[in-house]
Design an enzyme around this catalytic site. Structure first.
Site, PDB file in Angstrom:
ATOM      1  CG  ASN A  37      -6.620  -0.248  -1.775  1.00  0.00           C
ATOM      2  OD1 ASN A  37      -7.495  -1.372  -2.349  1.00  0.00           O
ATOM      3  ND2 ASN A  37      -6.639   0.790  -2.317  1.00  0.00           N
ATOM      4  CD  GLU A  39      -8.069   4.781  -0.771  1.00  0.00           C
ATOM      5  OE1 GLU A  39      -9.054   5.821  -0.789  1.00  0.00           O
ATOM      6  OE2 GLU A  39      -7.229   4.722  -1.690  1.00  0.00           O
ATOM      7  CG  ASN A  40      -8.322   6.476   8.068  1.00  0.00           C
ATOM      8  OD1 ASN A  40      -8.399   7.362   8.547  1.00  0.00           O
ATOM      9  ND2 ASN A  40      -8.899   5.247   8.935  1.00  0.00           N
ATOM     10  CB  ALA A  41     -11.568  10.009   7.220  1.00  0.00           C
ATOM     11  CE1 TYR A  43      -8.479  11.520   2.256  1.00  0.00           C
ATOM     12  CE2 TYR A  43      -7.010  12.894   0.940  1.00  0.00           C
ATOM     13  CZ  TYR A  43      -8.419  12.564   1.256  1.00  0.00           C
ATOM     14  OH  TYR A  43      -9.490  13.163   0.604  1.00  0.00           O
ATOM     15  CB  CYS A  48      -0.293  -0.830   0.245  1.00  0.00           C
ATOM     16  SG  CYS A  48       0.177   0.988  -0.373  1.00  0.00           S
ATOM     17  CD  GLU A  50       1.210  -3.746  -2.636  1.00  0.00           C
ATOM     18  OE1 GLU A  50       0.224  -3.009  -2.082  1.00  0.00           O
ATOM     19  OE2 GLU A  50       1.625  -3.489  -3.772  1.00  0.00           O
ATOM     20  CB  CYS A  81       3.929   2.221  -3.425  1.00  0.00           C
ATOM     21  SG  CYS A  81       3.706   1.572  -1.631  1.00  0.00           S
ATOM     22  CB  CYS A  84       4.436  -2.044  -0.928  1.00  0.00           C
ATOM     23  SG  CYS A  84       2.734  -1.594  -0.077  1.00  0.00           S
TER      24      CYS A  84
HETATM   25  O1  DUR Z   1       0.860  -1.003  -4.955  1.00  0.00           O
HETATM   26  C1  DUR Z   1       0.005  -0.497  -4.471  1.00  0.00           C
HETATM   27  C2  DUR Z   1      -0.264   0.926  -5.076  1.00  0.00           C
HETATM   28  C3  DUR Z   1      -1.264   1.526  -4.499  1.00  0.00           C
HETATM   29  N1  DUR Z   1      -1.935   0.892  -3.608  1.00  0.00           N
HETATM   30  C4  DUR Z   1      -3.466   2.035  -3.052  1.00  0.00           C
HETATM   31  C5  DUR Z   1      -2.970   2.846  -1.990  1.00  0.00           C
HETATM   32  C6  DUR Z   1      -4.091   3.719  -2.212  1.00  0.00           C
HETATM   33  O2  DUR Z   1      -5.093   3.137  -1.256  1.00  0.00           O
HETATM   34  C7  DUR Z   1      -4.571   3.711  -3.805  1.00  0.00           C
HETATM   35  C8  DUR Z   1      -4.129   4.681  -4.410  1.00  0.00           C
HETATM   36  O3  DUR Z   1      -2.889   5.228  -4.189  1.00  0.00           O
HETATM   37  O4  DUR Z   1      -3.970   2.345  -4.014  1.00  0.00           O
HETATM   38  C9  DUR Z   1      -1.821  -0.163  -3.067  1.00  0.00           C
HETATM   39  O5  DUR Z   1      -2.547  -0.781  -2.308  1.00  0.00           O
HETATM   40  N2  DUR Z   1      -0.789  -0.772  -3.619  1.00  0.00           N
HETATM   41 ZN    ZN Z   2       2.407   0.321  -0.980  1.00  0.00          ZN
END
Ligand code: DUR
Ligand code: ZN
Length: 131
Positions: A37, A39-41, A43, A48, A50, A81, A84
């Protein structure tokens, strides 16, 4: 595959949630694609694990997911999630399997169809999936 997923998880860029996730996609021909995963400032712009692994698979010319391994921090089951699940669905068939992992190994294996039953997919838009 679990070890590859763990290595991907270790590369996670997740300073906001501090929740590291790794994913490994195995395509139909047996090729392997991993991602974490990011992330970004801003949000919602975070992606993800996946999603990254699926993008890598498509970039390599593969369009069918045989299996996907997902690992997240902690003792619980980190399953894909909702978004995904739909991303996996695009390149899934009835045998596509989601392996939810921990550092010790696979904790649970489910068909994508169990995680996303009665799913909406390419066929509803008259698009045929590649073989
Ligand atoms: O299956 C998942 C669930 C969450 N996240 C990431 C998204 C975010 O960066 C962090 C918290 O939600 O986890 C994934 O990459 N995959
Ligand atoms: Zn996801």
């Amino acid at each position: 595959m679990v070890e590859l997923a763990r290595q991907a998880m270790a590369k996670s860029y997740s300073p906001y949630s501090d929740f590291k996730v790794g994913a490994v996609v195995v395509s139909r021909n047996g090729s392997v694609f991993s991602a974490c995963n990011v992330e970004n400032a801003s949000y919602p712009e975070g992606t993800c694990a996946e999603a990254g692994a699926i993008s890598a698979m498509v970039m390599a010319g593969e369009q069918r997911i045989q299996a996907i391994y997902v690992i997240g921090a902690g003792d619980g089951l980190v399953s894909p999630c909702g978004g995904c699940r739909q991303r996996i669905r695009e390149f899934a068939d009835s045998t596509t399997t989601v392996h939810i992992c921990g550092p010790e190994g696979i904790r649970k294996s489910l068909l994508l169809d169990q995680l996303l039953p009665y799913s909406f997919g390419p066929q509803h838009l008259n698009v045929t999936q590649a073989d």
